[in-house]
Design a protein around this motif. Structure first.
Motif: not given
Length: 538
Positions: A292-295, A297, A354-358
């Motif tokens: 699980t990855q949280e980015l 921006d 802003s963030k991205t969770i994958s």
């Protein structure tokens, strides 16, 4: 011609000697040599043994097996019942097997079943057939446990590989609260028939049979051991781990076999069939990985919320002090009563980064490394009448081209650590015809083994006949036919010298006596029989 007075007694005695009623078998046997007597005794003993075996087999064939592998208690109960019914029986296998006449087999089994025999080495629910009002609640519980153990032991013993079974149940008392209730447990010991085993499925079947027959008993709490003390049961976790390991190994072998087949198809098209071999070793990743990855921006903020507040005020006239002066009209009075206005504005803005969770799940069984080994046959250079055929190693360029072709087909990645090795060597292999020829005798031997057995039996019978029976019959016939001659033949033998078939001219009495003496000296047996006959006649 021989004189009648001298020839007639000899002829009469010889004819009397040839009469079968005059012969005594015991006397004839006593006169045999020692070797002939030993042969007769051997044949007699073998015949007696054969007849004894036939008689015993005929008696045994009239009996059939009633029960086998009975315990001592069950065997004793069945024997006592048979004695009471006056049914003949035979005990074998140290008293564990009981045989009875074949015509009473099924009727006896039905009668024994009606009498609840045999009990199977334990007490079943028939213990409750006879009730007593003096039994306490504790005794009833003990009897129930004994009956349950006995019934389970009988059921497990009915399996083909099982000879005997003992079942031990530990049934705790029921508690009011669930957290105080203890779990039931069971232990099973099985004695297997010699040469038989229980596979894993059969052991699991026994475990689930016992667990399903006892209330509150889990399969994990059932233990099965054999007579040597070896534990046959395993926990669910152990079985799961074993199954997973077997599945992993099977999957790895399937991947390797598929890659080998793919590479071998290419090489067979290029080099020809049976000119190459490929072996692939694949290292697979069977661990299940979840990532699980949280980015965030920071260069592209987004307005989340905004608030705006505004305030405004103006001049107002106010009344003066009560009195005359407040009521007068005039500029001075108005200037003194004016109040100035005011305004205020505020803005609040909230920004969101802003963030991205994958979430990534790596597939199970992914290839992490491949090792490929290729063996190719050398080139065969045809020979001629002067020189035989030879082999030549393949060139580096050809091997490099084959290596590149196989590496591309299998998807080898050098960065991942994959490697490939290709070698050119001459193949040495035995011809297939010779392999088939070597395997054929063993196969034919097993196919024709019954015929070989019958052939050996027939050969042994022939040896027995020609070496023992026939010489004995020949000897006995020889004793009878040797002296079974007519009077004319005896007169011809007495008047003719040895090795002369034609009768000689008439001899004088003295010459005839001399010739008779020569005959007696040459063969004394006829003369001895004649003298014995004279003595018996007196």
């Amino acid at each position: 011609m021989v004189d009648e007075n001298m020839a007639s007694p000899l002829n009469r005695d010889t004819a009397r000697m040839d009469t079968p009623e005059r012969k005594n078998l015991l006397t004839l046997i006593n006169e045999w040599p020692l070797s002939r007597k030993i042969a007769l005794g051997g044949v007699a003993l073998i015949s007696i043994a054969l007849f004894a075996v036939i008689i015993i087999q005929s008696q045994t064939a009239a009996h059939q097996l009633l029960y086998a592998n009975l315990s001592e208690a069950d065997a004793g109960s069945v024997v006592n019942w048979l004695k009471g019914q006056k049914i003949p029986y035979q005990l074998k296998n140290n008293g564990k097997n009981i045989w009875i006449p074949a015509d009473k087999l099924y009727e006896t089994r039905l009668d024994l079943a009606a009498s609840d025999l045999p009990t199977g080495g334990g007490v079943g629910f028939e213990i409750f057939d006879k009730q007593s009002f003096a039994l306490t609640d504790f005794v009833q519980k003990v009897n129930y446990t004994r009956a349950l153990q006995g019934e389970l032991a009988r059921t497990i013993t009915s399996l083909a590989p099982v000879e005997a079974t003992r079942v031990h149940l530990a049934l705790p008392e029921k508690r009011l609260f669930e957290n105080q209730q203890k779990l039931a447990t069971a232990s099973i010991i099985v004695t297997l028939i010699s040469g038989r085993t229980l596979d894993k499925d059969q052991v699991q079947g026994i475990i689930h049979l016992v667990a399903g027959s006892v209330t509150g008993l889990n399969p994990e709490d059932v233990k099965v051991i054999d007579a040597s003390g070896k534990v046959l049961s395993s926990s669910e976790k152990e079985r799961s781990d074993q199954n997973v390991s077997l599945d992993m190994l099977t999957f790895q072998q399937e991947v390797e076999h598929r890659m080998e087949s793919r590479a071998l198809e290419l090489l067979d098209k290029t080099l020809g069939a049976d000119n190459s071999m490929v072996r692939v070793t694949a290292t697979l990743e069977f661990a299940k990985v979840e990532k699980t990855q949280e980015l965030f921006d920071g260069d592209d903020p987004v307005v989340r919320s905004e608030q705006l507040q505004e305030e405004a005020s103006s001049t107002q006239s106010s009344g003066g002090v009560p009195g005359v002066e407040s009521n007068l009209d005039g500029d001075e009075a108005n200037k003194k009563n004016d109040v100035p206005s005011a305004s205020k504005t505020s803005r609040t803005t909230n920004y969101e980064i802003s963030k991205t969770i994958s979430k990534t799940v790596n597939p199970v069984g992914g290839v992490t490394k491949l090792s490929v080994s290729i063996l190719v046959a050398d080139k065969i250079i045809p020979g001629n009448e002067q020189e035989p055929a030879t082999t030549q190693a393949r060139s580096e360029e050809e091997l490099k081209a084959l290596e590149t072709m196989v590496a591309s087909a299998l998807g080898l990645v050098k960065e991942r650590g994959d490697n490939i090795n290709i070698v050119s060597m001459p193949f040495t292999e035995a011809p297939k015809d010779s392999i088939i020829a070597e395997a054929a005798p063993a196969k034919l031997l097993y196919e024709y083994l019954p015929f070989i057995k019958y052939g050996l039996i027939a050969l042994g019978t022939l040896f027995f006949y020609f070496l023992l029976i026939r010489p004995l019959i020949k000897t006995m016939k020889g004793e009878v036919t040797q002296y079974n001659k007519t009077i004319a033949e005896l007169e011809r033998e007495q008047t003719a010298p040895p090795d002369v078939e034609e009768p000689l001219p008439e001899l004088l009495p003295d010459e005839m006596i001399l010739h008779l003496r020569q005959e007696i000296a040459r063969n004394q047996v006829p003369t001895a029989y004649i003298i014995k006959s004279w003595i018996q006649e007196g």
